[in-house]
Design a protein around this motif. Structure first.
Motif, PDB file in Angstrom:
ATOM      1  N   ALA A 106       6.137   1.406   6.864  1.00 24.15           N
ATOM      2  CA  ALA A 106       5.855   2.346   5.776  1.00 24.15           C
ATOM      3  C   ALA A 106       7.114   3.193   5.597  1.00 24.15           C
ATOM      4  O   ALA A 106       7.365   4.106   6.385  1.00 24.15           O
ATOM      5  N   GLN A 107       7.884   2.870   4.563  1.00 23.80           N
ATOM      6  CA  GLN A 107       9.219   3.454   4.431  1.00 23.80           C
ATOM      7  C   GLN A 107       9.196   4.899   3.939  1.00 23.80           C
ATOM      8  O   GLN A 107       9.682   5.798   4.603  1.00 23.80           O
ATOM      9  N   ASN A 108       8.679   5.126   2.742  1.00 21.99           N
ATOM     10  CA  ASN A 108       8.693   6.459   2.137  1.00 21.99           C
ATOM     11  C   ASN A 108       7.730   6.467   0.943  1.00 21.99           C
ATOM     12  O   ASN A 108       7.234   5.420   0.533  1.00 21.99           O
ATOM     13  N   PRO A 109       7.472   7.636   0.352  1.00 18.05           N
ATOM     14  CA  PRO A 109       6.535   7.698  -0.778  1.00 18.05           C
ATOM     15  C   PRO A 109       6.963   6.878  -1.985  1.00 18.05           C
ATOM     16  O   PRO A 109       6.120   6.465  -2.784  1.00 18.05           O
ATOM     17  N   LYS A 129       0.832  -1.200   0.000  1.00 18.64           N
ATOM     18  CA  LYS A 129       0.000   0.000   0.000  1.00 18.64           C
ATOM     19  C   LYS A 129       0.872   1.258   0.000  1.00 18.64           C
ATOM     20  O   LYS A 129       2.084   1.197   0.232  1.00 18.64           O
ATOM     21  N   ALA A 130       0.240   2.400  -0.235  1.00 15.04           N
ATOM     22  CA  ALA A 130       0.983   3.656  -0.426  1.00 15.04           C
ATOM     23  C   ALA A 130       1.405   4.271   0.903  1.00 15.04           C
ATOM     24  O   ALA A 130       0.753   4.085   1.935  1.00 15.04           O
ATOM     25  N   TYR A 131       2.512   4.993   0.830  1.00 13.32           N
ATOM     26  CA  TYR A 131       2.955   5.826   1.947  1.00 13.32           C
ATOM     27  C   TYR A 131       2.434   7.235   1.698  1.00 13.32           C
ATOM     28  O   TYR A 131       2.734   7.856   0.674  1.00 13.32           O
ATOM     29  N   VAL A 132       1.643   7.748   2.627  1.00 17.53           N
ATOM     30  CA  VAL A 132       1.134   9.118   2.538  1.00 17.53           C
ATOM     31  C   VAL A 132       1.325   9.771   3.898  1.00 17.53           C
ATOM     32  O   VAL A 132       0.822   9.265   4.912  1.00 17.53           O
ATOM     33  N   MET A 133       2.060  10.873   3.930  1.00 16.91           N
ATOM     34  CA  MET A 133       2.328  11.553   5.187  1.00 16.91           C
ATOM     35  C   MET A 133       1.028  11.953   5.874  1.00 16.91           C
ATOM     36  O   MET A 133       0.132  12.536   5.262  1.00 16.91           O
ATOM     37  N   GLY A 134       0.899  11.596   7.158  1.00 15.94           N
ATOM     38  CA  GLY A 134      -0.267  11.937   7.951  1.00 15.94           C
ATOM     39  C   GLY A 134      -1.412  10.947   7.856  1.00 15.94           C
ATOM     40  O   GLY A 134      -2.416  11.110   8.531  1.00 15.94           O
TER      41      GLY A 134
END
Length: 275
Positions: A251-254, A174-179
């Motif tokens: 969750a590593q990074n975008p 799945k995606a990394y999304v800040m917040g």
């Protein structure tokens, strides 16, 4: 003798004709000379106003041209001074901006240097704490140490640990999304918080607080479900969950999103145990 001989004659003697002509000529010449002088004086007197009248326009035109040229020169000088003042003001402003930017860069560099020194000090302190914990673990019985080591290194979990690991593996890709805290995307601390909420444990929202939410443990003595953190305890910038077998999910990074990685991919600074 004549009877009239004794009477003196009153008749004037006749002048010679030549003398009379000379006199008349002289008188006429005098009159003509007088007329000539009078005519010359009259001509001179008549010409003077004409000369003055002819010279005045030439004089006024020259003066007007001179005044106009002087006005243009004065205006150009004023423009030059104004342009020069604007240029000098711009140069002064540029110097002030450059000085301000330099001071700001120096302040940032100093802040980064201090932050780096603090991180290094915190890491050194965490390392000493880990070493003391490792020495304490070695003082237990050999059988207990071996069984504990076997349990911590196993990728097979039971009970709450298994539920935790299963949830985390279901989020991989799945995606990394800040917040974000799910369910379609997460940031690092959002994923850890969501995973622990599956087994009834409430954690703080941000990685700094999660790095001090439980008991500090050594990265060489991990158990399934331990929270890994990067940075120093209390100011960590990244977290993930240890799933056993030398692996973690986070969750590593975008760019990479949620991934499962070996510990060697990015060794954590420390770990905390909350169950």
């Amino acid at each position: 003798m004549s009877p009239n001989a004794h009477i003196t004659s009153h008749r004037k003697p006749r002048r010679p004709a030549t003398q009379s002509w000379v006199v008349r000529t002289g008188v006429a010449g005098g009159v003509l000379s007088t007329l000539a002088v009078a005519g010359t004086a009259s001509a001179t007197t008549a010409e003077k106003p004409t000369e003055a009248t002819m010279e005045m326009p030439a004089f006024n035109a020259a003066l007007s041209t001179s005044i106009a040229q002087s006005a243009v020169a004065t205006q150009q000088t004023a423009v030059d001074y104004q342009v020069r003042a604007q240029v000098e003001e711009a140069l002064d402003q540029a110097k002030a901006d450059a000085k301000k930017a330099k001071e700001e860069a120096e302040r940032k560099a100093e802040a980064e240097r201090k932050a780096k020194e603090k991180r290094e000090a915190d890491e050194a302190r965490a390392s000493r704490t880990s070493e003391r914990g490792s020495l304490g673990t070695k003082s237990t019985s050999a059988s207990g140490s071996e069984s504990g080591s076997s349990a911590s290194s196993s990728s097979t979990a039971t009970g709450s640990s298994a539920s935790l690991v299963n949830f985390l593996r279901a989020q991989v890709g799945k995606a990394y999304v800040m917040g974000s805290t799910g369910p379609s995307s997460y940031d690092c601390s959002g994923l850890v918080m969501a995973a622990y909420s599956q087994i009834g444990i409430d954690l703080p929202r941000v990685s700094q607080d999660q790095s001090t939410a439980g008991t500090q443990v050594s990265t060489s003595n991990l158990k399934v479900g331990d929270i890994l953190y990067w940075g120093s305890a209390g100011s960590a910038y990244h977290v993930a969950v240890y799933i056993g077998g030398g692996k973690f999910i986070g969750a590593q990074n975008p760019s990479t999103g949620i991934v499962e990685r070996d510990m060697s991919y990015s060794p954590p600074t420390g770990a905390v145990r909350v169950m």
